[in-house]
Design an enzyme around this catalytic site. Structure first.
Site, PDB file in Angstrom:
ATOM      1  N   HIS A  55       0.848  -1.196   0.000  1.00  0.00           N
ATOM      2  CA  HIS A  55       0.000   0.000   0.000  1.00  0.00           C
ATOM      3  C   HIS A  55       0.880   1.241   0.000  1.00  0.00           C
ATOM      4  O   HIS A  55       2.095   1.146   0.137  1.00  0.00           O
ATOM      5  CB  HIS A  55      -0.976  -0.007   1.178  1.00  0.00           C
ATOM      6  N   HIS A  57       1.351   4.020   1.904  1.00  0.00           N
ATOM      7  CA  HIS A  57       1.823   4.833   3.020  1.00  0.00           C
ATOM      8  C   HIS A  57       3.345   4.988   2.986  1.00  0.00           C
ATOM      9  O   HIS A  57       4.071   4.031   2.686  1.00  0.00           O
ATOM     10  CB  HIS A  57       1.355   4.242   4.347  1.00  0.00           C
ATOM     11  N   ASP A  59       5.742   5.037   5.096  1.00  0.00           N
ATOM     12  CA  ASP A  59       6.616   4.137   5.858  1.00  0.00           C
ATOM     13  C   ASP A  59       6.723   2.751   5.215  1.00  0.00           C
ATOM     14  O   ASP A  59       7.487   1.905   5.702  1.00  0.00           O
ATOM     15  CB  ASP A  59       6.156   4.024   7.315  1.00  0.00           C
ATOM     16  N   HIS A  60       6.003   2.553   4.114  1.00  0.00           N
ATOM     17  CA  HIS A  60       6.097   1.298   3.368  1.00  0.00           C
ATOM     18  C   HIS A  60       6.684   1.481   1.966  1.00  0.00           C
ATOM     19  O   HIS A  60       7.169   0.503   1.391  1.00  0.00           O
ATOM     20  CB  HIS A  60       4.722   0.638   3.256  1.00  0.00           C
ATOM     21  N   HIS A 112      -7.588  -0.658   5.491  1.00  0.00           N
ATOM     22  CA  HIS A 112      -6.546   0.261   5.955  1.00  0.00           C
ATOM     23  C   HIS A 112      -6.347   1.355   4.915  1.00  0.00           C
ATOM     24  O   HIS A 112      -6.324   2.546   5.223  1.00  0.00           O
ATOM     25  CB  HIS A 112      -5.262  -0.519   6.199  1.00  0.00           C
ATOM     26  N   ASP A 131      -0.334  -3.708   6.430  1.00  0.00           N
ATOM     27  CA  ASP A 131      -0.961  -3.188   7.647  1.00  0.00           C
ATOM     28  C   ASP A 131      -2.431  -3.587   7.763  1.00  0.00           C
ATOM     29  O   ASP A 131      -3.223  -2.868   8.378  1.00  0.00           O
ATOM     30  CB  ASP A 131      -0.850  -1.660   7.684  1.00  0.00           C
ATOM     31  N   HIS A 169       4.377  -4.273  11.097  1.00  0.00           N
ATOM     32  CA  HIS A 169       4.783  -3.572  12.322  1.00  0.00           C
ATOM     33  C   HIS A 169       4.909  -4.533  13.495  1.00  0.00           C
ATOM     34  O   HIS A 169       4.230  -5.567  13.551  1.00  0.00           O
ATOM     35  CB  HIS A 169       3.759  -2.493  12.693  1.00  0.00           C
TER      36      HIS A 169
END
Length: 259
Positions: A55, A57, A59-60, A112, A131, A169
């Protein structure tokens, strides 16, 4: 035999690196930070052959541009903007990485984010789910609905029991504290909390999990159980008409939960 390496990033992210010892190549899943990925690749003498993104985001995907090269394909959700993406993926597609001999199945699991994907590799019993499904928990509803997320989680829960769950995570202990609040008499949760705490005390990750463990300890997969429904209704202060409503109440409860 393929190896899957956990790469820690930021405060609690996991980047997953699949290593093919026979070819000295690697596939990286959700590289939010390029530096620890480069360190692992260099230490193990691996060449990067593909990048998978679940996805959008940061942080990914924040490290994709720094890692990508013309010869490195980037696979990601068709419905989301992914840096340097070379191939759009959608539900039910199957693809492989040249030279690896692995078939990767794409599952759309919105909730998400609206275009969130999971990658299922049946040959090695592996699920890379970003996530959406966490160890003993699930992701927040940033873009999708409770109905979407509930359906996505039930879809993942239906995978073979021995499927290894590689999520994004290290939230396991907080999630287990919440699970124990929902089901204080669940012996599987009590035992799992002790086992996972022991891993962390030795500097080990709590991941991967397994689908079979999630079915027994993850309240978000257990919305059909009377004990979970009663706990959700008690916290919500009202009757909940169906499993989606139970899930939504649990998610709202978890959003404000402090261990």
């Amino acid at each position: 035999m393929l190896c899957v390496h956990p790469v820690r990033a930021f405060s609690d992210n996991y980047i997953w690196v699949l290593e093919n010892p026979g070819t000295h190549e690697a596939v990286v899943v959700d590289p939010g930070d390029p530096d620890p990925v480069r360190s692992l690749l260099g230490a193990r003498g691996l060449a990067l052959s593909a990048i998978l993104a679940t996805h959008h985001h940061p942080d990914h995907v924040g490290g994709i541009s720094a890692l990508a090269a013309p010869e490195v394909p980037v696979f990601g959700p068709a419905k989301e903007r992914i840096p340097n993406k070379t191939r759009d993926l959608s539900d039910g597609m199957r693809f492989d990485i040249p030279g690896w001999g692995l078939e990767i199945t794409v599952l759309e699991i919105p909730g998400h984010t609206l275009g969130h994907l999971a990658f299922h590799i049946a040959e090695i019993n592996a699920l890379f789910c970003g996530d959406t499904l966490f160890a003993a928990g699930c992701g927040r509803l940033f873009e999708g609905t409770a109905e979407q997320m509930h359906h996505s989680l039930q879809r993942l829960a239906a995978l073979p029991a021995d499927t290894q769950v590689y999520c994004g995570h290290e939230y396991t202990m907080t999630n287990l504290a919440f699970a124990l609040t929902v089901e204080p008499d669940n012996g599987d949760v009590i035992h799992r909390r002790e086992a996972e705490a022991s891993k962390l005390s030795r500097g080990q990750p709590t991941l991967p999990s397994r689908i079979e463990i999630e079915r027994r300890t993850n309240p978000f997969l257990r919305t059909t159980l009377p004990s979970v429904r009663l706990a959700a209704e008690h916290h919500a202060g009202r009757a909940l008409p169906d499993d989606v409503a139970v899930f939504a109440a649990l998610r709202h409860w978890k959003d404000h939960f402090r261990a």
